[in-house]
Design a protein around this motif. Structure first.
Motif, PDB file in Angstrom:
ATOM      1  N   GLU A  80     -16.798 -72.586  87.871  1.00  0.00           N
ATOM      2  CA  GLU A  80     -16.846 -72.855  89.392  1.00  0.00           C
ATOM      3  C   GLU A  80     -16.080 -71.552  90.162  1.00  0.00           C
ATOM      4  O   GLU A  80     -15.177 -70.833  89.689  1.00  0.00           O
ATOM      5  N   SER A  81     -17.106 -70.943  90.997  1.00  0.00           N
ATOM      6  CA  SER A  81     -16.683 -69.599  91.314  1.00  0.00           C
ATOM      7  C   SER A  81     -15.499 -69.987  92.599  1.00  0.00           C
ATOM      8  O   SER A  81     -15.744 -70.946  93.182  1.00  0.00           O
ATOM      9  N   LEU A  87      -9.324 -69.733  96.505  1.00  0.00           N
ATOM     10  CA  LEU A  87      -9.309 -68.349  95.942  1.00  0.00           C
ATOM     11  C   LEU A  87      -9.123 -68.162  94.451  1.00  0.00           C
ATOM     12  O   LEU A  87      -9.113 -67.243  93.945  1.00  0.00           O
ATOM     13  N   ASP A  88      -9.489 -69.434  93.961  1.00  0.00           N
ATOM     14  CA  ASP A  88      -9.485 -69.206  92.319  1.00  0.00           C
ATOM     15  C   ASP A  88     -10.941 -69.882  91.895  1.00  0.00           C
ATOM     16  O   ASP A  88     -11.738 -70.648  92.484  1.00  0.00           O
ATOM     17  N   ASN A 107      -8.314 -66.033  88.584  1.00  0.00           N
ATOM     18  CA  ASN A 107      -8.097 -65.338  89.810  1.00  0.00           C
ATOM     19  C   ASN A 107      -9.608 -64.873  90.433  1.00  0.00           C
ATOM     20  O   ASN A 107     -10.491 -64.946  89.658  1.00  0.00           O
ATOM     21  N   ALA A 108      -9.795 -64.977  91.701  1.00  0.00           N
ATOM     22  CA  ALA A 108     -10.834 -64.359  92.238  1.00  0.00           C
ATOM     23  C   ALA A 108     -11.458 -62.950  91.668  1.00  0.00           C
ATOM     24  O   ALA A 108     -12.790 -62.844  91.603  1.00  0.00           O
ATOM     25  N   ALA A 114     -20.051 -63.601  84.379  1.00  0.00           N
ATOM     26  CA  ALA A 114     -20.006 -62.996  82.772  1.00  0.00           C
ATOM     27  C   ALA A 114     -19.352 -64.071  81.945  1.00  0.00           C
ATOM     28  O   ALA A 114     -19.775 -63.902  80.563  1.00  0.00           O
ATOM     29  N   LEU A 115     -18.351 -64.363  82.290  1.00  0.00           N
ATOM     30  CA  LEU A 115     -17.497 -65.352  81.340  1.00  0.00           C
ATOM     31  C   LEU A 115     -18.542 -66.432  81.035  1.00  0.00           C
ATOM     32  O   LEU A 115     -18.841 -66.908  79.774  1.00  0.00           O
TER      33      LEU A 115
END
Length: 124
Positions: A80-81, A87-88, A107-108, A114-115
């Protein structure tokens, strides 16, 4: 802001060379750290074979749990972006044999795309 992000429980990127120096003894022959993230004292390592969650416990951090999750045991995952107000970013891993997912917050600054691509590439 990175200090407050760490206090809130959000992991940020961690230098791979430093992670290899600190956790190299956990690696098997031919295994390498490909990505690393640090949350105050805890660390998340994505290696060529598995994900290692390092959980330092207690006040001194001398007691440490190392949870190894082979990529083949991950049945599904989600990322989840971070948003404008939230902010996380989050990673959830469902592992065979476990009802609840393993969840970690970033963190943002962490590129969750990429992960997730790195994890998706490793899952059989």
């Amino acid at each position: 802001m990175a200090f407050f992000s760490g206090l809130l429980g959000n992991a940020g990127e961690y230098d791979r060379d430093q992670a290899a120096t600190e956790f190299g003894r956990l690696l098997g022959p031919g295994e390498a750290i490909e990505q690393a993230y640090k949350l105050v004292r805890d660390v998340i390592l994505l290696t060529s074979r598995r994900i290692i969650l390092v959980d330092k416990q207690g006040l001194t951090g001398r007691k440490t749990e190392y949870l190894s999750i082979p990529y083949r045991s991950i049945t599904r995952f989600s990322v989840e972006s971070a948003g404008h107000l939230d902010l996380d970013a989050e990673l959830k891993l469902w592992v065979s044999g476990a009802a609840e997912p393993i969840q970690r917050t970033f963190n943002a600054k962490v590129d969750v795309y990429a992960l997730q691509a790195a994890i998706a590439q490793k899952i059989p």
